[in-house]
Write a protein that holds these residues in place. Structure first.
Motif, PDB file in Angstrom:
ATOM      1  N   ARG A 273      41.671  38.961  39.620  1.00 39.65           N
ATOM      2  CA  ARG A 273      42.058  40.272  39.137  1.00 39.65           C
ATOM      3  C   ARG A 273      41.576  41.408  40.037  1.00 39.65           C
ATOM      4  O   ARG A 273      42.100  42.506  39.979  1.00 39.65           O
ATOM      5  N   GLY A 274      40.577  41.106  40.886  1.00 38.14           N
ATOM      6  CA  GLY A 274      40.105  42.106  41.834  1.00 38.14           C
ATOM      7  C   GLY A 274      41.193  42.572  42.791  1.00 38.14           C
ATOM      8  O   GLY A 274      41.046  43.609  43.449  1.00 38.14           O
ATOM      9  N   MET A 275      42.310  41.855  42.858  1.00 35.93           N
ATOM     10  CA  MET A 275      43.418  42.221  43.752  1.00 35.93           C
ATOM     11  C   MET A 275      44.200  43.423  43.244  1.00 35.93           C
ATOM     12  O   MET A 275      45.036  43.964  43.959  1.00 35.93           O
ATOM     13  N   LYS A 276      43.994  43.783  41.993  1.00 33.12           N
ATOM     14  CA  LYS A 276      44.628  44.948  41.358  1.00 33.12           C
ATOM     15  C   LYS A 276      46.107  44.780  41.020  1.00 33.12           C
ATOM     16  O   LYS A 276      46.571  45.319  40.013  1.00 33.12           O
ATOM     17  N   GLY A 277      46.866  44.065  41.814  1.00 33.09           N
ATOM     18  CA  GLY A 277      48.286  43.916  41.488  1.00 33.09           C
ATOM     19  C   GLY A 277      48.952  42.951  42.441  1.00 33.09           C
ATOM     20  O   GLY A 277      48.425  42.686  43.533  1.00 33.09           O
TER      21      GLY A 277
ATOM     22  N   ASP B 184      51.739  37.048  35.362  1.00 31.82           N
ATOM     23  CA  ASP B 184      52.869  36.781  36.261  1.00 31.82           C
ATOM     24  C   ASP B 184      52.742  37.456  37.621  1.00 31.82           C
ATOM     25  O   ASP B 184      53.733  37.715  38.288  1.00 31.82           O
ATOM     26  N   TRP B 185      51.506  37.737  38.031  1.00 36.10           N
ATOM     27  CA  TRP B 185      51.316  38.227  39.401  1.00 36.10           C
ATOM     28  C   TRP B 185      51.568  37.085  40.374  1.00 36.10           C
ATOM     29  O   TRP B 185      51.979  37.293  41.493  1.00 36.10           O
ATOM     30  N   ARG B 186      51.241  35.873  39.912  1.00 32.06           N
ATOM     31  CA  ARG B 186      51.416  34.680  40.755  1.00 32.06           C
ATOM     32  C   ARG B 186      52.008  33.573  39.893  1.00 32.06           C
ATOM     33  O   ARG B 186      51.865  33.592  38.670  1.00 32.06           O
ATOM     34  N   PRO B 187      52.674  32.568  40.544  1.00 31.11           N
ATOM     35  CA  PRO B 187      53.270  31.484  39.763  1.00 31.11           C
ATOM     36  C   PRO B 187      52.213  30.630  39.041  1.00 31.11           C
ATOM     37  O   PRO B 187      51.080  30.508  39.512  1.00 31.11           O
ATOM     38  N   HIS B 188      52.604  30.063  37.906  1.00 33.86           N
ATOM     39  CA  HIS B 188      51.670  29.304  37.077  1.00 33.86           C
ATOM     40  C   HIS B 188      51.030  28.115  37.776  1.00 33.86           C
ATOM     41  O   HIS B 188      49.894  27.763  37.497  1.00 33.86           O
ATOM     42  N   HIS B 189      51.761  27.496  38.703  1.00 31.72           N
ATOM     43  CA  HIS B 189      51.183  26.296  39.332  1.00 31.72           C
ATOM     44  C   HIS B 189      50.017  26.639  40.240  1.00 31.72           C
ATOM     45  O   HIS B 189      49.307  25.758  40.702  1.00 31.72           O
ATOM     46  N   GLU B 190      49.783  27.932  40.492  1.00 30.41           N
ATOM     47  CA  GLU B 190      48.621  28.317  41.320  1.00 30.41           C
ATOM     48  C   GLU B 190      47.344  28.482  40.494  1.00 30.41           C
ATOM     49  O   GLU B 190      46.261  28.630  41.045  1.00 30.41           O
TER      50      GLU B 190
ATOM     51  N   GLY C 112      37.779  38.297  44.929  1.00 34.82           N
ATOM     52  CA  GLY C 112      37.969  39.141  43.735  1.00 34.82           C
ATOM     53  C   GLY C 112      38.093  38.340  42.458  1.00 34.82           C
ATOM     54  O   GLY C 112      38.875  38.661  41.589  1.00 34.82           O
ATOM     55  N   ILE C 113      37.309  37.257  42.374  1.00 39.38           N
ATOM     56  CA  ILE C 113      37.257  36.425  41.156  1.00 39.38           C
ATOM     57  C   ILE C 113      35.813  36.471  40.669  1.00 39.38           C
ATOM     58  O   ILE C 113      34.886  36.276  41.465  1.00 39.38           O
ATOM     59  N   SER C 114      35.608  36.716  39.374  1.00 38.48           N
ATOM     60  CA  SER C 114      34.238  36.909  38.896  1.00 38.48           C
ATOM     61  C   SER C 114      33.444  35.602  38.819  1.00 38.48           C
ATOM     62  O   SER C 114      32.233  35.614  38.926  1.00 38.48           O
ATOM     63  N   GLY C 115      34.144  34.464  38.609  1.00 37.06           N
ATOM     64  CA  GLY C 115      33.440  33.193  38.537  1.00 37.06           C
ATOM     65  C   GLY C 115      33.066  32.800  37.125  1.00 37.06           C
ATOM     66  O   GLY C 115      31.992  32.236  36.885  1.00 37.06           O
TER      67      GLY C 115
ATOM     68  N   GLY D 124      31.382  42.956  49.339  1.00 39.05           N
ATOM     69  CA  GLY D 124      32.148  44.019  49.978  1.00 39.05           C
ATOM     70  C   GLY D 124      33.501  44.176  49.317  1.00 39.05           C
ATOM     71  O   GLY D 124      33.881  43.385  48.444  1.00 39.05           O
ATOM     72  N   ASP D 125      34.219  45.219  49.755  1.00 35.88           N
ATOM     73  CA  ASP D 125      35.546  45.480  49.215  1.00 35.88           C
ATOM     74  C   ASP D 125      36.540  44.499  49.838  1.00 35.88           C
ATOM     75  O   ASP D 125      36.698  44.454  51.061  1.00 35.88           O
ATOM     76  N   LEU D 126      37.191  43.739  49.005  1.00 36.90           N
ATOM     77  CA  LEU D 126      38.069  42.682  49.523  1.00 36.90           C
ATOM     78  C   LEU D 126      39.175  43.237  50.413  1.00 36.90           C
ATOM     79  O   LEU D 126      39.631  42.571  51.342  1.00 36.90           O
ATOM     80  N   PHE D 127      39.605  44.473  50.132  1.00 40.08           N
ATOM     81  CA  PHE D 127      40.705  45.023  50.929  1.00 40.08           C
ATOM     82  C   PHE D 127      40.270  45.304  52.373  1.00 40.08           C
ATOM     83  O   PHE D 127      41.097  45.386  53.265  1.00 40.08           O
ATOM     84  N   GLU D 128      38.940  45.400  52.580  1.00 42.26           N
ATOM     85  CA  GLU D 128      38.445  45.537  53.952  1.00 42.26           C
ATOM     86  C   GLU D 128      38.012  44.191  54.517  1.00 42.26           C
ATOM     87  O   GLU D 128      38.261  43.876  55.673  1.00 42.26           O
TER      88      GLU D 128
END
Ligand code: FAD
Ligand code: AMP
Lengths: 246, 319
Positions: free
Chosen positions: B206-210, B238-244, B262-265, B300-304
């Motif tokens: 979810r850290g990916m924002k969208g 539905d940001w990504r397919p279910h098989h992922e 960006g996964i809390s664990g 760190g910020d994943l986008f960087e």
């Protein structure tokens, strides 16, 4: 249409895991138990939807001791018509499957639903065993099920894909994510569950074919090595030279 | 008493999991002082190549009713071959189809069944074998009480070892009658490495924002030659397919490298990935629980961080 749904009880996912009797037995002291999510969220709910559309009843069955009644009552509160508990703390999947099959043979069910696996042992064994004991087709890892008269269309989840098939007549199905949407029992359901029949039956004779010789807890990770976010070359170097994974 | 290995061949080809089963079976056979026979169902190109993995003989079964998978029909075929070769151990992969048959075969062969084993058995004075239980929080060592055994092997539990040479293939026609399942369509996801087979996995939460931000994850995965995965809320939205979706309610994987972005664990997420050999966690929150399960961590910020990691991987690959 009469459907039998097999439900099992598993430790809550956040439960601390420990063992007793010289590491040969799971220590359930202080552990909260829940209905196996695949059984509750998907198998049971899809069975209810089908009987709501086509008429019929949903019976739930559990093979287990009296302490399992709590999850059976929850299934009744969600909407099952009646329940059967086979009174044995089953030592392995074969004993579970034999008892489910023995009950199914004594009644006439059009469909038998299970969850794709229990989340404690991830066996995925019981469904296939029940199907073979009853000599029925088995649709496993089903994410979509449509019933049209005597014919069912199922979508199975496979590695990197899916398979759509048609099955005529009775069969055994294991439910995967997507088959239905979780239902939360409401107050009325919980009240009604109290007066629904829960029949306790004696087990049949069946001997365990496997046993747990020992449980071990994996060694803790050595500890995380932190890397400077501005030095990704260092991470790549470690993955290559130290971890040897790239 | 030989060891029989059933090697799946989706679309007429073997996959890595098949070579793992062949290698596993030949090692079990060696420990039991016997030989390993492989059975394949349907037309397979180059079936004799299984000899390279220590298989001494390949039986290829063809029949009109065997074109599509039906657990009931395939079970009859496998148990008939099992009896014919005089096996006492049957080994298959822990795939959807393997699992659909293991329990059936255990009933038919009066065998004890252990699914999803993660190591070779111990055969000194009996037969014990281990598997991961309780969301990867423990390992159970099972003993099998019966003379016959059915085992499914979890992916990535053994490295395929190709040392021998190809062997002869015995072709066999078997028609034990059709089943009641009619397969109407088989869809396979296009391109990329299938997640359960992948040795390297890049996963994001979810850290990916969208969903629109996933380009950086795909770039990192393609630089590494990795498969992509995600956390459950990401698949649910539905940001990504279910098989992922990996974790307790999704797929369980054990790659060599799992990079979590960006996964809390959460414990339910860890349940599907904590058997990975090496875990890298990228998260802006130094308190994220995932760091406790990680081997390498980047705060760190994943986008960087992710584009920098991709660049570093590319640089390393070009050296
Ligand atoms: C019965 C049950 C079963 C479940 N099964 C599963 C399962 O199979 N799989 C699964 O994944 N979950 C499962 N869950 C859900 C699980 O409990 C968590 O809710 C879920 O894993 C959280 O997903 P997430 O880490 O992507 O999101 P979050 O928990 O919201 O975490 C997002 C993370 O991203 C970080 N972040 C945010 N922005 C940035 C940034 N710019 N840069 C870097 N880091 C950033 C945050 O610090 C945070 O740690 C289950 C839950 C239950 C109750
Ligand atoms: N003790 C039990 N009683 C009734 N059903 C069970 C029991 N154990 C397992 N099942 C069913 O079998 C499915 C697969 O379980 P398993 O083979 O143990 O992974 C579960 O999702 C349940 O539907």
């Amino acid at each position: 249409m009469n459907i039998l749904v097999c439900i099992s009880k598993t430790p809550d996912t956040t439960a601390k895991i420990s063992f007793k009797s010289d590491d040969t037995e799971y220590n359930s002291d202080g552990v909260t138990f829940i209905m196996n999510p695949y059984d509750e969220w998907y198998a049971l709910v899809r069975a209810l939807e089908i009987t709501e559309q086509n008429g019929g009843s949903v019976t739930v069955i559990n093979v287990g001791p009296a302490s399992n009644d709590i999850v059976i009552r929850k299934a009744l509160a969600i909407g099952a018509s009646d329940a059967v508990r086979v009174d044995i703390d089953a030592p392995d999947s074969y004993v579970v499957a034999s008892n489910i099959a023995a009950h199914a043979k004594s009644k006439t069910y059009d469909l038998i639903f299970l969850g794709k696996e229990t989340i404690d042992y991830n066996g995925s064994e019981v469904g296939a065993m029940v199907a073979e004991l009853l000599d029925l087709p088995y649709a496993s890892y089903v994410t979509k099920l449509d019933i049209n008269g005597n014919q069912a269309t199922v979508t199975r989840e496979l590695e990197g894909g899916e398979e759509v098939s048609q099955i005529d007549g009775s069969f055994v199905l294991s439910a995967a994510k997507g088959l239905a949407e979780q239902r939360i029992p409401n107050m009325k359901g919980i009240m009604m569950a109290k007066s629904k029949p829960l029949n306790v039956v004696a087990p049949i004779q069946a001997d365990a074919r496997v046993h747990v010789a020992k449980y071990t807890v994996p060694p803790a990770k050595a500890g995380v090595k932190m890397i400077d976010p501005d030095n990704m070359d260092e991470l790549v170097r470690l993955l290559h030279e130290e971890a040897k994974v790239i | 008493m030989s060891v029989l290995a059933y090697i799946e061949s989706p679309g007429g080809h073997f996959k890595k999991s098949g070579f793992e089963v062949a290698t596993y079976a030949s090692k079990v056979a060696a420990a039991l002082n016997t030989n390993a026979v492989a059975v394949v169902i349907g037309k397979v190109e180059n079936a004799g190549s299984l000899g390279q993995y220590g298989i001494s003989k390949v039986i290829q079964v063809n029949g009109d009713s065997l074109v599509n998978f039906d657990s009931q029909v395939f079970t009859k075929v496998l148990s008939s071959i099992y009896q014919e070769v005089g096996a006492n151990t049957l080994i298959m992969s822990h795939t959807a189809n393997g699992k659909s048959m293991a329990g059936r075969l255990a009933i038919r062969l009066n065998a004890g069944c252990i699914s999803g084993v993660n190591a070779l058995p111990n055969t000194s004075g009996g037969f014990t074998v281990s598997k991961s239980v309780y969301s990867g929080k423990a390992t159970a060592t099972y003993g099998i009480n019966t003379p016959d055994r059915v085992i499914t092997v979890m992916g990535n539990s053994i490295q395929p070892q190709s040392t021998g040479s190809a062997v002869d293939v015995e072709n066999k026609s078997l028609d034990l009658g059709g089943g009641k399942v009619k397969v109407v369509e088989v869809k396979s996801e296009e391109g990329g490495v299938p997640l359960p087979e992948a040795e390297l996995v890049v996963s994001a939460g979810r850290g990916m924002k969208g969903p629109e931000n996933w380009g950086i994850i795909e770039d990192l995965a393609s630089a590494l030659g990795a498969a992509t995965a995600c956390s459950r809320p990401v698949a649910d939205a539905d940001w990504r397919p279910h098989h992922e979706h990996v974790g307790q309610t999704g797929v369980a994987i054990r790659p060599n490298l799992y990079i979590a972005v960006g996964i809390s664990g959460a414990i339910q997420h860890l349940a599907g990935v904590n058997n990975s050999k090496v875990i890298v966690v990228i998260n802006k929150d130094p308190e994220a629980p995932f760091f406790k399960a990680a081997d390498y961590g980047v705060v760190g910020d994943l986008f960087e961080v992710v584009p920098k990691l991709t660049a570093a991987i590319k640089k390393y690959k070009n050296q």
